[in-house]
Design an enzyme around this catalytic site. Structure first.
Site, mmCIF file in Angstrom:
data_model
loop_
_atom_site.group_PDB
_atom_site.id
_atom_site.type_symbol
_atom_site.label_atom_id
_atom_site.label_comp_id
_atom_site.label_asym_id
_atom_site.label_seq_id
_atom_site.Cartn_x
_atom_site.Cartn_y
_atom_site.Cartn_z
ATOM 1 N N LYS A 1 -16.707 -0.804 -1.474
ATOM 2 C CA LYS A 1 -16.864 0.612 -0.958
ATOM 3 C C LYS A 1 -16.205 0.772 0.174
ATOM 4 C CE LYS A 1 -19.530 0.883 -4.487
ATOM 5 N NZ LYS A 1 -18.834 1.682 -5.917
ATOM 6 N N SER B 1 -14.400 2.742 -9.309
ATOM 7 C CA SER B 1 -15.404 3.217 -8.417
ATOM 8 C C SER B 1 -14.180 3.438 -6.959
ATOM 9 C CB SER B 1 -16.555 2.624 -7.917
ATOM 10 O OG SER B 1 -16.290 1.242 -7.039
#
Length: 223
Positions: free
Chosen positions: A115, A72
């Site tokens: 993230k 990701s």
């Protein structure tokens, strides 16, 4: 005859004396080795205890390791990269836009995510066909290579809320799916990459076209 017996007895006494000396020397050597072994064990135990006294507080309150699991955050972070997480900074300051952070999955806190901070408390965030808008202004993100077409309707972040996105937008489970993340789930920021060797480095904030906003107070937001 008596003289011969006396000689024999004297010989036996000498042999007995020699065996006694051997036994005493053997016991002394064993005691010496046991003493050295005991001192060695004591020194090792002392080093281990001192190391634990230093390392455990650092590990629990200052920094901790983290292995990247998933794609990701590509191309900036890859599978199995070894990162050092700074856990102390957010005790004294708030996360900044562009920082890469580790946080608990709000839907299942047994799992941890990595993230990037995109939206800050008080800001209005919107994603239009993959492009991020902060308070109506498009955010330029030079670290993005794979831009998705996914959208996220306009949302104003509350106090302590952050909008977090993966760098690999076409393959990231992030705030576009589970929504903003409360600060209580944030563990710390990525400070240093220790593995692989050819990618060892520390991290600086990216340069954005969007600087500071006149963010309304939370009293204004609630009116």
């Amino acid at each position: 005859m008596e003289s011969k017996r006396d000689d024999d007895n004297n010989g036996l006494d000498k042999e007995s004396l020699d065996l006694s000396n051997f036994s005493d020397n053997h016991d002394t050597e064993l005691f010496s080795w046991a003493k050295k072994l005991g001192l060695l064990v004591f020194e090792v135990a002392k080093v281990v205890l001192i190391s634990l006294a230093i390392i455990l507080p650092i590990r629990m309150f200052l920094v901790q390791p983290f292995y990247v699991d998933g794609a990701s955050m590509e191309p900036n972070f890859y599978q199995n990269e070894y990162l050092i997480i700074d856990e102390i900074s957010y005790r004294f300051q708030d996360p900044e836009r562009g920082e890469v952070i580790i946080f608990k999955n709000p839907k299942d806190t047994k799992y941890y995510f990595i993230k990037r901070v995109i939206g800050l408390p008080g800001e209005t965030v919107e994603v239009r066909s993959g492009s991020v808008f902060i308070n109506g202004q498009e955010l330029e993100e030079p670290y993005i290579e794979n831009l998705s077409t996914q959208s996220y309707e306009e949302y104003t972040l509350s106090e302590g809320e952050y909008f977090l996105l993966g760098d690999n937008r076409i393959n990231s489970y992030d705030s576009r799916t589970f929504g903003p993340v409360d600060e209580k789930y944030i563990i710390g920021r990525v400070w240093f990459r220790g593995w692989p060797i050819d990618r060892i480095n520390s991290f600086n904030l990216p340069e954005y076209n969007i600087k500071n906003f006149d963010i309304p107070t939370y009293n204004d937001l609630s009116e």
